[in-house]
Motif scaffolding. Structure first.
Motif, PDB file in Angstrom:
ATOM      1  N   ASP A  22       3.399  -7.177   4.526  1.00 54.05           N
ATOM      2  CA  ASP A  22       2.056  -7.753   4.523  1.00 54.05           C
ATOM      3  C   ASP A  22       1.280  -7.296   3.286  1.00 54.05           C
ATOM      4  O   ASP A  22       0.622  -8.093   2.619  1.00 54.05           O
ATOM      5  CB  ASP A  22       1.324  -7.347   5.801  1.00 54.05           C
ATOM      6  N   LEU A  23       1.379  -6.019   2.960  1.00 56.91           N
ATOM      7  CA  LEU A  23       0.668  -5.472   1.801  1.00 56.91           C
ATOM      8  C   LEU A  23       1.254  -5.977   0.490  1.00 56.91           C
ATOM      9  O   LEU A  23       0.524  -6.206  -0.481  1.00 56.91           O
ATOM     10  CB  LEU A  23       0.721  -3.944   1.840  1.00 56.91           C
ATOM     11  N   ASN A  24       2.566  -6.153   0.436  1.00 58.06           N
ATOM     12  CA  ASN A  24       3.205  -6.626  -0.795  1.00 58.06           C
ATOM     13  C   ASN A  24       2.670  -7.987  -1.225  1.00 58.06           C
ATOM     14  O   ASN A  24       2.521  -8.259  -2.421  1.00 58.06           O
ATOM     15  CB  ASN A  24       4.718  -6.720  -0.602  1.00 58.06           C
ATOM     16  N   PHE A  25       2.386  -8.851  -0.270  1.00 55.64           N
ATOM     17  CA  PHE A  25       1.948 -10.210  -0.581  1.00 55.64           C
ATOM     18  C   PHE A  25       0.429 -10.365  -0.600  1.00 55.64           C
ATOM     19  O   PHE A  25      -0.081 -11.428  -0.944  1.00 55.64           O
ATOM     20  CB  PHE A  25       2.540 -11.194   0.427  1.00 55.64           C
ATOM     21  N   ASP A  26      -0.290  -9.314  -0.226  1.00 56.65           N
ATOM     22  CA  ASP A  26      -1.745  -9.368  -0.143  1.00 56.65           C
ATOM     23  C   ASP A  26      -2.351  -9.243  -1.537  1.00 56.65           C
ATOM     24  O   ASP A  26      -2.246  -8.199  -2.187  1.00 56.65           O
ATOM     25  CB  ASP A  26      -2.244  -8.231   0.762  1.00 56.65           C
ATOM     26  N   GLU A  27      -2.998 -10.305  -1.991  1.00 56.92           N
ATOM     27  CA  GLU A  27      -3.580 -10.310  -3.333  1.00 56.92           C
ATOM     28  C   GLU A  27      -4.841  -9.465  -3.437  1.00 56.92           C
ATOM     29  O   GLU A  27      -5.334  -9.216  -4.536  1.00 56.92           O
ATOM     30  CB  GLU A  27      -3.880 -11.758  -3.741  1.00 56.92           C
ATOM     31  N   THR A  28      -5.365  -9.007  -2.314  1.00 56.22           N
ATOM     32  CA  THR A  28      -6.555  -8.150  -2.330  1.00 56.22           C
ATOM     33  C   THR A  28      -6.181  -6.675  -2.284  1.00 56.22           C
ATOM     34  O   THR A  28      -7.067  -5.808  -2.308  1.00 56.22           O
ATOM     35  CB  THR A  28      -7.475  -8.470  -1.134  1.00 56.22           C
ATOM     36  N   ALA A  29      -4.901  -6.366  -2.210  1.00 51.09           N
ATOM     37  CA  ALA A  29      -4.447  -4.978  -2.110  1.00 51.09           C
ATOM     38  C   ALA A  29      -3.602  -4.607  -3.326  1.00 51.09           C
ATOM     39  O   ALA A  29      -2.717  -5.361  -3.722  1.00 51.09           O
ATOM     40  CB  ALA A  29      -3.638  -4.771  -0.831  1.00 51.09           C
ATOM     41  N   ALA A  30      -3.897  -3.466  -3.922  1.00 49.53           N
ATOM     42  CA  ALA A  30      -3.101  -2.968  -5.051  1.00 49.53           C
ATOM     43  C   ALA A  30      -1.912  -2.207  -4.482  1.00 49.53           C
ATOM     44  O   ALA A  30      -1.945  -0.984  -4.311  1.00 49.53           O
ATOM     45  CB  ALA A  30      -3.958  -2.067  -5.937  1.00 49.53           C
ATOM     46  N   PHE A  31      -0.846  -2.948  -4.188  1.00 47.18           N
ATOM     47  CA  PHE A  31       0.294  -2.334  -3.520  1.00 47.18           C
ATOM     48  C   PHE A  31       1.582  -2.996  -3.990  1.00 47.18           C
ATOM     49  O   PHE A  31       1.659  -4.215  -4.115  1.00 47.18           O
ATOM     50  CB  PHE A  31       0.156  -2.503  -2.001  1.00 47.18           C
ATOM     51  N   ASP A  32       2.572  -2.165  -4.254  1.00 52.13           N
ATOM     52  CA  ASP A  32       3.890  -2.650  -4.634  1.00 52.13           C
ATOM     53  C   ASP A  32       4.910  -1.681  -4.049  1.00 52.13           C
ATOM     54  O   ASP A  32       5.006  -0.535  -4.484  1.00 52.13           O
ATOM     55  CB  ASP A  32       4.022  -2.720  -6.157  1.00 52.13           C
ATOM     56  N   SER A  33       5.664  -2.130  -3.086  1.00 53.47           N
ATOM     57  CA  SER A  33       6.592  -1.228  -2.403  1.00 53.47           C
ATOM     58  C   SER A  33       7.670  -0.690  -3.345  1.00 53.47           C
ATOM     59  O   SER A  33       8.195   0.407  -3.108  1.00 53.47           O
ATOM     60  CB  SER A  33       7.254  -1.943  -1.221  1.00 53.47           C
ATOM     61  N   ASP A  34       7.973  -1.429  -4.412  1.00 53.93           N
ATOM     62  CA  ASP A  34       8.983  -0.955  -5.358  1.00 53.93           C
ATOM     63  C   ASP A  34       8.496   0.251  -6.155  1.00 53.93           C
ATOM     64  O   ASP A  34       9.305   1.038  -6.667  1.00 53.93           O
ATOM     65  CB  ASP A  34       9.375  -2.071  -6.331  1.00 53.93           C
ATOM     66  N   LYS A  35       7.182   0.391  -6.273  1.00 52.04           N
ATOM     67  CA  LYS A  35       6.610   1.502  -7.033  1.00 52.04           C
ATOM     68  C   LYS A  35       6.130   2.631  -6.129  1.00 52.04           C
ATOM     69  O   LYS A  35       5.625   3.638  -6.612  1.00 52.04           O
ATOM     70  CB  LYS A  35       5.447   0.994  -7.898  1.00 52.04           C
ATOM     71  N   ASP A  36       6.270   2.448  -4.827  1.00 49.25           N
ATOM     72  CA  ASP A  36       5.813   3.453  -3.860  1.00 49.25           C
ATOM     73  C   ASP A  36       7.006   4.268  -3.375  1.00 49.25           C
ATOM     74  O   ASP A  36       8.153   3.982  -3.707  1.00 49.25           O
ATOM     75  CB  ASP A  36       5.113   2.772  -2.687  1.00 49.25           C
ATOM     76  N   SER A  37       6.713   5.288  -2.605  1.00 48.38           N
ATOM     77  CA  SER A  37       7.755   6.112  -2.000  1.00 48.38           C
ATOM     78  C   SER A  37       7.587   6.096  -0.493  1.00 48.38           C
ATOM     79  O   SER A  37       6.469   6.258   0.016  1.00 48.38           O
ATOM     80  CB  SER A  37       7.673   7.552  -2.524  1.00 48.38           C
ATOM     81  N   PHE A  38       8.700   5.921   0.215  1.00 51.46           N
ATOM     82  CA  PHE A  38       8.690   5.916   1.672  1.00 51.46           C
ATOM     83  C   PHE A  38       9.605   7.027   2.163  1.00 51.46           C
ATOM     84  O   PHE A  38      10.760   7.138   1.743  1.00 51.46           O
ATOM     85  CB  PHE A  38       9.138   4.554   2.204  1.00 51.46           C
ATOM     86  N   LEU A  39       9.043   7.847   3.035  1.00 48.91           N
ATOM     87  CA  LEU A  39       9.728   9.058   3.474  1.00 48.91           C
ATOM     88  C   LEU A  39       9.944   9.045   4.980  1.00 48.91           C
ATOM     89  O   LEU A  39       9.386   8.214   5.699  1.00 48.91           O
ATOM     90  CB  LEU A  39       8.912  10.286   3.063  1.00 48.91           C
ATOM     91  N   CYS A  40      10.739   9.980   5.444  1.00 48.03           N
ATOM     92  CA  CYS A  40      11.061  10.061   6.871  1.00 48.03           C
ATOM     93  C   CYS A  40       9.785  10.126   7.717  1.00 48.03           C
ATOM     94  O   CYS A  40       8.873  10.889   7.406  1.00 48.03           O
ATOM     95  CB  CYS A  40      11.919  11.298   7.131  1.00 48.03           C
ATOM     96  N   PRO A  41       9.704   9.355   8.780  1.00 40.96           N
ATOM     97  CA  PRO A  41       8.504   9.384   9.634  1.00 40.96           C
ATOM     98  C   PRO A  41       8.388  10.632  10.503  1.00 40.96           C
ATOM     99  O   PRO A  41       7.327  10.887  11.078  1.00 40.96           O
ATOM    100  CB  PRO A  41       8.662   8.121  10.496  1.00 40.96           C
ATOM    101  N   ASN A  42       9.463  11.393  10.609  1.00 38.50           N
ATOM    102  CA  ASN A  42       9.433  12.650  11.356  1.00 38.50           C
ATOM    103  C   ASN A  42       8.662  13.682  10.536  1.00 38.50           C
ATOM    104  O   ASN A  42       9.097  14.087   9.456  1.00 38.50           O
ATOM    105  CB  ASN A  42      10.872  13.120  11.624  1.00 38.50           C
ATOM    106  N   ASP A  43       7.509  14.128  11.018  1.00 35.96           N
ATOM    107  CA  ASP A  43       6.638  15.026  10.257  1.00 35.96           C
ATOM    108  C   ASP A  43       7.347  16.296   9.792  1.00 35.96           C
ATOM    109  O   ASP A  43       7.232  16.700   8.634  1.00 35.96           O
ATOM    110  CB  ASP A  43       5.410  15.399  11.095  1.00 35.96           C
ATOM    111  N   GLU A  44       8.067  16.934  10.671  1.00 34.27           N
ATOM    112  CA  GLU A  44       8.723  18.191  10.314  1.00 34.27           C
ATOM    113  C   GLU A  44       9.862  17.972   9.335  1.00 34.27           C
ATOM    114  O   GLU A  44      10.071  18.767   8.419  1.00 34.27           O
ATOM    115  CB  GLU A  44       9.228  18.896  11.578  1.00 34.27           C
ATOM    116  N   CYS A  45      10.600  16.920   9.525  1.00 33.69           N
ATOM    117  CA  CYS A  45      11.698  16.605   8.605  1.00 33.69           C
ATOM    118  C   CYS A  45      11.143  16.302   7.223  1.00 33.69           C
ATOM    119  O   CYS A  45      11.649  16.797   6.211  1.00 33.69           O
ATOM    120  CB  CYS A  45      12.503  15.434   9.140  1.00 33.69           C
ATOM    121  N   ARG A  46      10.097  15.498   7.163  1.00 33.96           N
ATOM    122  CA  ARG A  46       9.511  15.115   5.883  1.00 33.96           C
ATOM    123  C   ARG A  46       8.969  16.327   5.133  1.00 33.96           C
ATOM    124  O   ARG A  46       9.113  16.444   3.906  1.00 33.96           O
ATOM    125  CB  ARG A  46       8.393  14.093   6.115  1.00 33.96           C
TER     126      ARG A  46
END
Length: 317
Positions: A22-46
Motif C-alpha cells: 500500500d505504501l509503495n504505491f501511495d503517491e502521498t508517502a515517501a516510501f520505497d521498500s527496496d530502499k528500506d530494511s525489514f527485520l524479524c518481527p520478534n522483538d528479542e530476536c531483532r
C-alpha cells in the motif's frame, strides 16, 4: 519460511506485507521498500542482531501479482534459538510456499492506517537502535507474545481478498474464519458474495468475473459477466469509476497502470469491491434516448476498496 509481518526500520514499527504494498504505491508517502530494511518481527530476536540482518520481500512492488506476497528470510538471515521465524530447512527460503495466504485478519478496518516516521537513535557502535526493547543477555528466545504475531486487523483491502482467493478451494476453512467489517461479523465465506447474488444481502464484499472494462479515457465502467435475475428477467451488472474519483486517488498512477492493463488483457480477471451495492437503475438507450432499460449499477466511492485481479479456481466456486 514466509511470513506476513516484519519490522520496518524507517517507520520504527511492524507492518504487514500488504501495508508495505500500500505504501509503495501511495503517491502521498515517501516510501520505497527496496530502499528500506525489514527485520524479524520478534522483538528479542531483532534486538540480538544489527540492522544488516534483514529480510526480503516477495511481490511487494508488483502492481499485478499472481502469487501471495510475503516477507521471507534471506540465506544470510539469522535468528536466535527458538525464534519461530527461523527457517527449519533450505526449502523454506524458496518460492514454493507462497500459494496460500494463511494469516487471516479477523477485522477489516475501514479507516486507513496512518504511518508516522519516528526518529531512530544511533547506538554506541553507530548502528541504529531498532526498538526500545533491551538486547537479551543470551540469544535464546522467550515465548512469543501477541505483538509478535500477525496483526489481527487490517485496513488494506487486498489482505482479506487474498485470504479468500488463495483459499477459494477450501470451503470449510473459509466457513470457519471470522471476519468483521464495521458492525457486521460473519465468516469469510459469507462476506464474499458473488455478484449475481447481490440481492441476498447488503454490505458485503461483492465479486465477479469481468466481462468488459469500458475505457472512457478519464473514467471507466466495469461490466460483469454474470447477470442478476429479478422477476424472472436477467439484468446486467456494472460499477462506474468516475474521473474525479480516479484523479483524487492517492495511488492514481498504480491504479491507471493496473486498469489499463486489464482493459487489454485476454486473461480472466475478477473485480472485488466493498462499500456500495449495485441497485436497479433505468438507463436511457443509446439508439433511442426516449427508451430506457434496467441495469444493476453503482458508483464506486473508494478505490481503496476495489481490486481487479486474477482469481485461479474462482470458476469452480
Amino acid at each position: 519460511m514466509k511470513f506476513d509481518t516484519a519490522y520496518c526500520l524507517s517507520l520504527n514499527e511492524k507492518l504487514s506485507i500488504y501495508d508495505v504494498r500500500d505504501l509503495n504505491f501511495d503517491e502521498t508517502a515517501a516510501f520505497d521498500s527496496d530502499k528500506d530494511s525489514f527485520l524479524c518481527p520478534n522483538d528479542e530476536c531483532r534486538a540480538a542482531f544489527d540492522t544488516g540482518n534483514s529480510l526480503s520481500t516477495f511481490n511487494a512492488k508488483n502492481v499485478n501479482y499472481l502469487r501471495t506476497p510475503h516477507f521471507k528470510n534471506k540465506t544470510s538471515t539469522r535468528h536466535i534459538d527458538g525464534c519461530r521465524y527461523a527457517s527449519t530447512h533450505k526449502a523454506a527460503t524458496g518460492e514454493n510456499d507462497d500459494e496460500r495466504e494463511e494469516h487471516f485478519p479477523s477485522e477489516f478496518v475501514l479507516t486507513r492506517r496512518q504511518y508516522e516516521r519516528k526518529t531512530l537513535v544511533a547506538g554506541i557502535n553507530g548502528n541504529l537502535l531498532q526498538t526500545p526493547t533491551k538486547t537479551p543477555s543470551n540469544p535464546v528466545a522467550s515465548p512469543h507474545v501477541a505483538n509478535d504475531t500477525t496483526p489481527d486487523k487490517t485496513s488494506v483491502f487486498a489482505h482479506p481478498v487474498e485470504c479468500y482467493v488463495s483459499n477459494i478451494d477450501d470451503k470449510d476453512k473459509l466457513k470457519s474464519m471470522p471476519l468483521k467489517i464495521g458492525d457486521h461479523t460473519a465468516t469469510y465465506w459469507t462476506f464474499f458474495k458473488k455478484i449475481e447474488y447481490l440481492q441476498d444481502n447488503k454490505g458485503l464484499i461483492y465479486w465477479g468475473k469481468i466481462k468488459e472494462i469500458k475505457d472512457y479515457t478519464s473514467s471507466f465502467r466495469i461490466d460483469f459477466e454474470k447477470k442478476v435475475w429479478l422477476d424472472k428477467k436477467p439484468y446486467s451488472v456494472n460499477v462506474y469509476l468516475s474521473k474525479k474519483l480516479i484523479d483524487n486517488y492517492r495511488k492514481r498512477k498504480a491504479f491507471l497502470e493496473q486498469i489499463k492493463a486489464a482493459v487489454d488483457s485476454e486473461r480472466p480477471l475478477y473485480c472485488f469491491f466493498y462499500g456500495v451495492t449495485p441497485e436497479l437503475k433505468q438507463v436511457p438507450s443509446k439508439k433511442n434516448p426516449e427508451q430506457t432499460f434496467g441495469v444493476f449499477s453503482a458508483n464506486i466511492e473508494n478505490l481503496d476498496h476495489l481490486i481487479i485481479r486474477e482469481a485461479p479456481g474462482a470458476e469452480s466456486v
